[in-house]
Motif scaffolding. Structure first.
Motif, short mmCIF file in Angstrom:
data_model
loop_
_atom_site.label_atom_id
_atom_site.label_comp_id
_atom_site.label_asym_id
_atom_site.label_seq_id
_atom_site.Cartn_x
_atom_site.Cartn_y
_atom_site.Cartn_z
N THR A 94 0.86 -1.17 -0.03
CA THR A 94 0.03 0.05 -0.05
C THR A 94 0.86 1.32 0.05
O THR A 94 1.95 1.46 0.76
CB THR A 94 -0.81 0.00 1.40
OG1 THR A 94 -1.81 -1.11 1.13
CG2 THR A 94 -1.85 1.26 1.23
N GLU A 106 0.65 5.44 0.08
CA GLU A 106 -0.34 6.61 0.62
C GLU A 106 0.31 7.85 0.02
O GLU A 106 1.37 8.24 0.02
CB GLU A 106 -0.25 6.72 2.15
CG GLU A 106 -0.92 7.84 2.57
CD GLU A 106 -1.05 8.28 4.00
OE1 GLU A 106 -1.52 9.02 4.62
OE2 GLU A 106 -0.14 7.61 4.68
N TYR A 107 -0.81 8.37 -0.72
CA TYR A 107 -0.54 9.81 -1.27
C TYR A 107 -1.40 10.88 -0.50
O TYR A 107 -2.21 10.29 0.32
CB TYR A 107 -0.61 9.71 -2.69
CG TYR A 107 0.31 8.97 -3.44
CD1 TYR A 107 1.54 9.51 -3.75
CD2 TYR A 107 0.33 7.56 -3.83
CE1 TYR A 107 2.52 8.88 -4.33
CE2 TYR A 107 1.25 6.97 -4.42
CZ TYR A 107 2.41 7.46 -4.38
OH TYR A 107 3.77 6.68 -5.04
N TYR A 160 -5.06 6.29 -1.39
CA TYR A 160 -4.17 5.24 -1.16
C TYR A 160 -4.09 4.13 -2.18
O TYR A 160 -5.27 4.20 -3.02
CB TYR A 160 -4.64 4.19 0.06
CG TYR A 160 -4.66 4.91 1.44
CD1 TYR A 160 -3.71 4.81 2.13
CD2 TYR A 160 -5.90 5.50 1.85
CE1 TYR A 160 -3.46 5.41 3.25
CE2 TYR A 160 -5.97 6.46 3.23
CZ TYR A 160 -4.72 6.12 3.87
OH TYR A 160 -4.50 6.48 5.08
N LEU A 209 -9.03 2.27 5.58
CA LEU A 209 -8.62 3.36 4.64
C LEU A 209 -9.52 4.36 4.03
O LEU A 209 -9.36 5.48 3.99
CB LEU A 209 -7.73 2.70 3.68
CG LEU A 209 -6.36 1.85 4.04
CD1 LEU A 209 -5.50 1.48 2.92
CD2 LEU A 209 -5.52 2.78 4.97
#
Length: 249
Positions: A92, A94-95, A99, A132
Motif C-alpha cells: 500500500t 499512501e498519497y 491510497y 482506509l
C-alpha cells in the motif's frame, strides 16, 4: 493519472520478453506487478524517474508484488495490518489524495483446498480497505483471482465451483463492492463480453480467447466521476495474464 496492473508470472522471465519496452510504451504514473516470483536483488530493472517498492514471499520463486511510482509516497505499508505478509502479497502506498493497494490474492487451489485461508484474507482485506476509505479514497488493483460474474469468463457453466469461480469467492467480491467500492471496468462497460485478462497455457486458450477476467482496478465509489478509462490490454503478451489499466482525472 494512469495506472497499470499486471500479473507477470515471473518478473525475471518477463524481463527477457520485452518488458522494458512495454513499460516505457505504456508510460504509467503507477505500474503494479503481481507474481514477481523473486527475492531482493534478483531483477535488474531500475526505470529512470520511478520509485521502486517490492514485497517478497518468504518462499523462493513464489508470489510477490511490486510497484513502480513516479511520485514518492507519504508512506509504504506491506501486508494487511501486520498480517498476510509472509507471501509478499500486498503493498500500500499512501498519497495526499488516495491510497494505492497492489495485491496478489491467494488462489483457492484445486478442490478449494485453500478456501478457508482465502476467505480469511478477503475479510481482512475488506476491513482494511474500509478503514482506509474513511481517511481518503482507495485505488485497489491486482490479480484478484476471481471472475465475479458469468460475463467475466468464457465457460461459466463448466467452471462453476472451481477455484476463481466458486460461490464463496464470488460472494466476497460482491461483499467488497457492496461496502463502498466500484469495479472500474464494469462501471464503464457493464455489458461487454469476451474481454479477459487471463488464459490458461493449455488447450490454446489464448488463441481461442477461452479466458477469465480476474485482474481488476477497484476504487472507492466517490472516485467514480474521475474514472476516464478502464481497459484490458489484450494485445500485450509476455505472461499468461495481460495488463489492465485505469486512467483517473
Amino acid at each position: 493519472m494512469k495506472f497499470i496492473s499486471w500479473n507477470v508470472n515471473g518478473f525475471r522471465a518477463v524481463l527477457k520478453k520485452g518488458f522494458e519496452e512495454i513499460f516505457n510504451e505504456l508510460d504509467a504514473d503507477f505500474f503494479c506487478l503481481q507474481e514477481t516470483k523473486m527475492q531482493e536483488g534478483q531483477a535488474d530493472f531500475h526505470p529512470e524517474g520511478y520509485y521502486e517498492y517490492y514485497s517478497y514471499a518468504e518462499k523462493k520463486g513464489y508470489s510477490g508484488t511490486a510497484i513502480f511510482a513516479k511520485e514518492e509516497p507519504l508512506s509504504v505499508t506491506y501486508g494487511i495490518d501486520g498480517k498476510h505478509n509472509d507471501e509478499g502479497r500486498v503493498i500500500t502506498l499512501e498519497y495526499d489524495d488516495f491510497y494505492l493497494i497492489c495485491a496478489y490474492v491467494p488462489n483457492a487451489q484445486n478442490e478449494l483446498k485453500r478456501i478457508d485461508y482465502r476467505m480469511e484474507y478477503e475479510d481482512d482485506l475488506r476491513a482494511y480497505m474500509t478503514e482506509l476509505d474513511k481517511v481518503k479514497p482507495v485505488v485497489y488493483c491486482g490479480d484478484l483471482n476471481v471472475a465475479h460474474q458469468e460475463i467475466d469468463l468464457k465457460n461459466p457453466k463448466s467452471n462453476r465451483g472451481s477455484a476463481g469461480f466458486s460461490d464463496e469467492e464470488r460472494g466476497k467480491m460482491t461483499e467488497l463492492l457492496a461496502s463502498g467500492f466500484t469495479d472500474t471496468f464494469r462501471y464503464l462497460q457493464p455489458e461487454t463480453t469476451g474481454v479477459y485478462s487471463w488464459w490458461s497455457y493449455r488447450f490454446n486458450a489464448r488463441a481461442n480467447n477461452a479466458g477469465w477476467r480476474i485482474d481488476y482496478f477497484i476504487v472507492s465509489n466517490r472516485l467514480e466521476p474521475k474514472i476516464k478509462e478502464a481497459s484490458i490490454l489484450t494485445d500485450v503478451y509476455g505472461s499468461d495474464h495481460c495488463p489492465v489499466s485505469l486512467v483517473l482525472e
